[in-house]
Design a protein around this motif. Structure first.
Motif, PDB file in Angstrom:
ATOM      1  N   PRO A  53       6.555   8.114 -14.884  1.00 32.22           N
ATOM      2  CA  PRO A  53       7.051   7.641 -13.580  1.00 32.22           C
ATOM      3  C   PRO A  53       6.232   6.467 -13.033  1.00 32.22           C
ATOM      4  O   PRO A  53       5.033   6.334 -13.304  1.00 32.22           O
ATOM      5  N   THR A  54       6.921   5.659 -12.280  1.00 35.40           N
ATOM      6  CA  THR A  54       6.266   4.583 -11.527  1.00 35.40           C
ATOM      7  C   THR A  54       6.018   5.071 -10.111  1.00 35.40           C
ATOM      8  O   THR A  54       6.925   5.590  -9.456  1.00 35.40           O
ATOM      9  N   LEU A  55       4.784   4.885  -9.624  1.00 37.69           N
ATOM     10  CA  LEU A  55       4.432   5.359  -8.283  1.00 37.69           C
ATOM     11  C   LEU A  55       4.337   4.197  -7.301  1.00 37.69           C
ATOM     12  O   LEU A  55       3.787   3.142  -7.634  1.00 37.69           O
ATOM     13  N   THR A  56       4.835   4.427  -6.106  1.00 38.95           N
ATOM     14  CA  THR A  56       4.756   3.454  -5.016  1.00 38.95           C
ATOM     15  C   THR A  56       4.220   4.146  -3.777  1.00 38.95           C
ATOM     16  O   THR A  56       4.681   5.249  -3.430  1.00 38.95           O
ATOM     17  N   TRP A  57       3.255   3.499  -3.100  1.00 45.44           N
ATOM     18  CA  TRP A  57       2.625   4.073  -1.906  1.00 45.44           C
ATOM     19  C   TRP A  57       3.159   3.379  -0.650  1.00 45.44           C
ATOM     20  O   TRP A  57       3.374   2.163  -0.640  1.00 45.44           O
ATOM     21  N   TYR A  58       3.331   4.176   0.414  1.00 45.32           N
ATOM     22  CA  TYR A  58       3.813   3.651   1.688  1.00 45.32           C
ATOM     23  C   TYR A  58       2.950   4.199   2.822  1.00 45.32           C
ATOM     24  O   TYR A  58       2.455   5.328   2.757  1.00 45.32           O
ATOM     25  N   LYS A  59       2.799   3.388   3.851  1.00 48.80           N
ATOM     26  CA  LYS A  59       2.131   3.828   5.088  1.00 48.80           C
ATOM     27  C   LYS A  59       3.012   3.428   6.263  1.00 48.80           C
ATOM     28  O   LYS A  59       3.320   2.251   6.438  1.00 48.80           O
ATOM     29  N   LYS A  60       3.427   4.422   7.035  1.00 50.41           N
ATOM     30  CA  LYS A  60       4.319   4.194   8.170  1.00 50.41           C
ATOM     31  C   LYS A  60       5.542   3.373   7.754  1.00 50.41           C
ATOM     32  O   LYS A  60       5.994   2.474   8.454  1.00 50.41           O
ATOM     33  N   GLY A  61       6.055   3.669   6.548  1.00 49.98           N
ATOM     34  CA  GLY A  61       7.259   3.014   6.064  1.00 49.98           C
ATOM     35  C   GLY A  61       7.050   1.681   5.394  1.00 49.98           C
ATOM     36  O   GLY A  61       7.991   1.103   4.845  1.00 49.98           O
ATOM     37  N   GLN A  62       5.833   1.167   5.396  1.00 50.72           N
ATOM     38  CA  GLN A  62       5.547  -0.137   4.795  1.00 50.72           C
ATOM     39  C   GLN A  62       4.888   0.038   3.418  1.00 50.72           C
ATOM     40  O   GLN A  62       3.953   0.831   3.267  1.00 50.72           O
ATOM     41  N   LYS A  63       5.384  -0.695   2.430  1.00 50.56           N
ATOM     42  CA  LYS A  63       4.834  -0.612   1.089  1.00 50.56           C
ATOM     43  C   LYS A  63       3.392  -1.120   1.067  1.00 50.56           C
ATOM     44  O   LYS A  63       3.076  -2.153   1.669  1.00 50.56           O
ATOM     45  N   LEU A  64       2.539  -0.397   0.359  1.00 53.12           N
ATOM     46  CA  LEU A  64       1.125  -0.759   0.288  1.00 53.12           C
ATOM     47  C   LEU A  64       0.821  -1.461  -1.026  1.00 53.12           C
ATOM     48  O   LEU A  64       1.389  -1.136  -2.073  1.00 53.12           O
ATOM     49  N   THR A  65      -0.080  -2.431  -0.952  1.00 50.88           N
ATOM     50  CA  THR A  65      -0.600  -3.100  -2.144  1.00 50.88           C
ATOM     51  C   THR A  65      -2.113  -3.085  -2.081  1.00 50.88           C
ATOM     52  O   THR A  65      -2.701  -3.051  -1.000  1.00 50.88           O
ATOM     53  N   ALA A  66      -2.724  -3.106  -3.234  1.00 50.74           N
ATOM     54  CA  ALA A  66      -4.190  -3.058  -3.297  1.00 50.74           C
ATOM     55  C   ALA A  66      -4.786  -4.350  -2.748  1.00 50.74           C
ATOM     56  O   ALA A  66      -4.241  -5.446  -2.941  1.00 50.74           O
ATOM     57  N   ASP A  67      -5.913  -4.215  -2.029  1.00 51.98           N
ATOM     58  CA  ASP A  67      -6.652  -5.375  -1.527  1.00 51.98           C
ATOM     59  C   ASP A  67      -8.123  -4.993  -1.421  1.00 51.98           C
ATOM     60  O   ASP A  67      -8.551  -3.976  -1.987  1.00 51.98           O
ATOM     61  N   GLU A  68      -8.909  -5.802  -0.714  1.00 55.10           N
ATOM     62  CA  GLU A  68     -10.342  -5.521  -0.609  1.00 55.10           C
ATOM     63  C   GLU A  68     -10.624  -4.229   0.161  1.00 55.10           C
ATOM     64  O   GLU A  68     -11.641  -3.587  -0.056  1.00 55.10           O
ATOM     65  N   HIS A  69      -9.705  -3.869   1.043  1.00 59.54           N
ATOM     66  CA  HIS A  69      -9.924  -2.677   1.873  1.00 59.54           C
ATOM     67  C   HIS A  69      -9.388  -1.413   1.223  1.00 59.54           C
ATOM     68  O   HIS A  69      -9.981  -0.336   1.350  1.00 59.54           O
ATOM     69  N   LEU A  70      -8.281  -1.537   0.482  1.00 58.70           N
ATOM     70  CA  LEU A  70      -7.594  -0.374  -0.069  1.00 58.70           C
ATOM     71  C   LEU A  70      -7.421  -0.537  -1.579  1.00 58.70           C
ATOM     72  O   LEU A  70      -6.991  -1.585  -2.061  1.00 58.70           O
ATOM     73  N   LYS A  71      -7.738   0.528  -2.327  1.00 54.07           N
ATOM     74  CA  LYS A  71      -7.625   0.507  -3.783  1.00 54.07           C
ATOM     75  C   LYS A  71      -6.581   1.517  -4.236  1.00 54.07           C
ATOM     76  O   LYS A  71      -6.529   2.639  -3.723  1.00 54.07           O
ATOM     77  N   ASP A  90      -6.259   2.738   9.946  1.00 49.78           N
ATOM     78  CA  ASP A  90      -5.843   3.398   8.703  1.00 49.78           C
ATOM     79  C   ASP A  90      -5.147   4.729   8.955  1.00 49.78           C
ATOM     80  O   ASP A  90      -4.512   5.288   8.048  1.00 49.78           O
ATOM     81  N   ALA A  91      -5.279   5.267  10.152  1.00 49.99           N
ATOM     82  CA  ALA A  91      -4.657   6.553  10.465  1.00 49.99           C
ATOM     83  C   ALA A  91      -3.140   6.442  10.410  1.00 49.99           C
ATOM     84  O   ALA A  91      -2.564   5.400  10.734  1.00 49.99           O
ATOM     85  N   GLY A  92      -2.472   7.527   9.974  1.00 49.60           N
ATOM     86  CA  GLY A  92      -1.018   7.515   9.954  1.00 49.60           C
ATOM     87  C   GLY A  92      -0.445   8.343   8.822  1.00 49.60           C
ATOM     88  O   GLY A  92      -1.158   9.062   8.110  1.00 49.60           O
ATOM     89  N   LEU A  93       0.857   8.227   8.646  1.00 50.95           N
ATOM     90  CA  LEU A  93       1.591   8.973   7.618  1.00 50.95           C
ATOM     91  C   LEU A  93       1.645   8.170   6.323  1.00 50.95           C
ATOM     92  O   LEU A  93       2.104   7.026   6.309  1.00 50.95           O
ATOM     93  N   TYR A  94       1.188   8.780   5.226  1.00 53.66           N
ATOM     94  CA  TYR A  94       1.228   8.157   3.907  1.00 53.66           C
ATOM     95  C   TYR A  94       2.241   8.903   3.038  1.00 53.66           C
ATOM     96  O   TYR A  94       2.316  10.140   3.061  1.00 53.66           O
ATOM     97  N   VAL A  95       3.018   8.141   2.287  1.00 59.13           N
ATOM     98  CA  VAL A  95       4.017   8.704   1.375  1.00 59.13           C
ATOM     99  C   VAL A  95       3.834   8.064   0.005  1.00 59.13           C
ATOM    100  O   VAL A  95       3.650   6.845  -0.099  1.00 59.13           O
ATOM    101  N   VAL A  96       3.867   8.874  -1.056  1.00 57.33           N
ATOM    102  CA  VAL A  96       3.846   8.356  -2.414  1.00 57.33           C
ATOM    103  C   VAL A  96       5.157   8.777  -3.080  1.00 57.33           C
ATOM    104  O   VAL A  96       5.590   9.930  -2.967  1.00 57.33           O
ATOM    105  N   ARG A  97       5.804   7.829  -3.757  1.00 61.85           N
ATOM    106  CA  ARG A  97       7.094   8.077  -4.379  1.00 61.85           C
ATOM    107  C   ARG A  97       6.970   7.843  -5.886  1.00 61.85           C
ATOM    108  O   ARG A  97       6.491   6.787  -6.317  1.00 61.85           O
TER     109      ARG A  97
END
Length: 305
Positions: A53-71, A90-97
């Protein structure tokens, strides 16, 4: 006893499953986390499926991408979201699909961030101001604090009514706006900021004067005879901040004289111990270092007069 036909049927089903694949399946789900601000945090799932499977991460409905702050990391079937130093945002609802050709599944969790409280602090304050009737009053200040402070505006220790003024917020800057001020708007304005840690305030006095009222000018006009008696020639003082002569190092007879004020000279002054400083063309300010001694003009200067 298992018959040969049952074994054959089971083998055929497994072969079909391997050919068509498997839907994604979480063997480990996301779980809620609570961390202190500035601490590291890890959100982790374990997923199986075929094709992988391919995994995609979301925070408050927005797709997340890796950067200096988040891996975003993966090791075999484990997928991890890692933040080295968590901050309040960073607080909030996280969803992984997880998705492959055979289906899609998801898991979710809430990240709570405990903020290290800070008492409200005024980074930029407003100051005393004078307006004419009909002008607009604008007071603004910048306030920091954690949690975000509650801000209240007051006039003469009474909370201002929303219908009388407009209160706005832009980032950490707070505004009070009053259109077409009147004499009754004169008073002490206070901004109070408070949170669960503490309270702070900033205040200033607003003065409203009559429209088109000319500034006060104090004028001392002396004649030639008074000059010879020891007084200044004509002097235009641009402020009424005056003190008695003995407090201002002035001349005799207790005549009020400006202590440290801009003036315009209409005639020559002969003073000893006077420091002259040019402020702008044709305007001079002076301050007296000690009691002045009046000097009589020279004979040739008298002729010029």
């Amino acid at each position: 006893m298992v018959t040969r036909e049952e074994i054959k049927s089971s083998s055929e089903k497994n072969s079909m499953a391997s050919l068509t694949g498997q839907v994604p399946n979480f063997s480990q789900l996301l779980s809620n986390k609570t961390v202190m601000e500035g601490s590291p945090v890890t959100l982790e799932v374990e997923v199986t499926g075929f094709p992988e499977p391919t995994l995609t991460w979301y925070k408050k409905g927005q797709k997340l991408t890796a950067d200096e702050h988040l891996k975003l990391l993966q090791k075999e079937t484990k997928h991890t979201l890692f933040i080295q130093k968590v901050c309040e945002k960073d607080a909030g609802l996280y969803v992984v699909r997880a998705k492959n050709l055979n289906g899609t599944i998801s898991s979710s969790a809430i990240l709570h961030v405990k903020v290290q409280g800070k008492q409200p602090k005024f980074i930029q304050k407003f100051g005393h101001t004078t307006l004419q009737e009909g002008e607009d009053l604008i007071l603004h200040c910048t306030i920091h604090g954690k949690p975000k402070p509650h801000v209240c505006w007051m006039k003469d220790n009474v909370q201002v009514a929303s219908g009388d003024v407009s209160v706005e917020k832009l980032g950490d800057t707070y505004y009070l706006l009053k259109r077409n001020v009147a004499l009754a708007d004169t008073g002490k304005y206070i901004c109070v900021a408070s949170n669960e840690i503490g309270k702070a305030h900033c205040s200033a006095f607003v003065t409203v004067i009559e429209k088109n009222k000319p500034p006060e000018i104090f004028t001392v006009a002396q004649t030639k005879s008074e000059w010879e008696d020891g007084y200044f020639s004509e002097v235009n003082v641009t402020t009424t901040e005056l003190v008695e002569a003995h407090n201002a190092h002035g001349v005799r007879d207790q005549r009020p004289v400006a202590k440290h004020l801009p003036i315009r000279f209409k005639e020559k002054l002969w003073l000893q111990g006077v420091y002259l400083e040019l402020e702008r063309p044709q305007e001079i300010s002076f301050s007296l270092e000690h009691d002045p001694v009046l000097l009589l003009p020279a004979a040739e200067d008298q002729k010029m007069d």
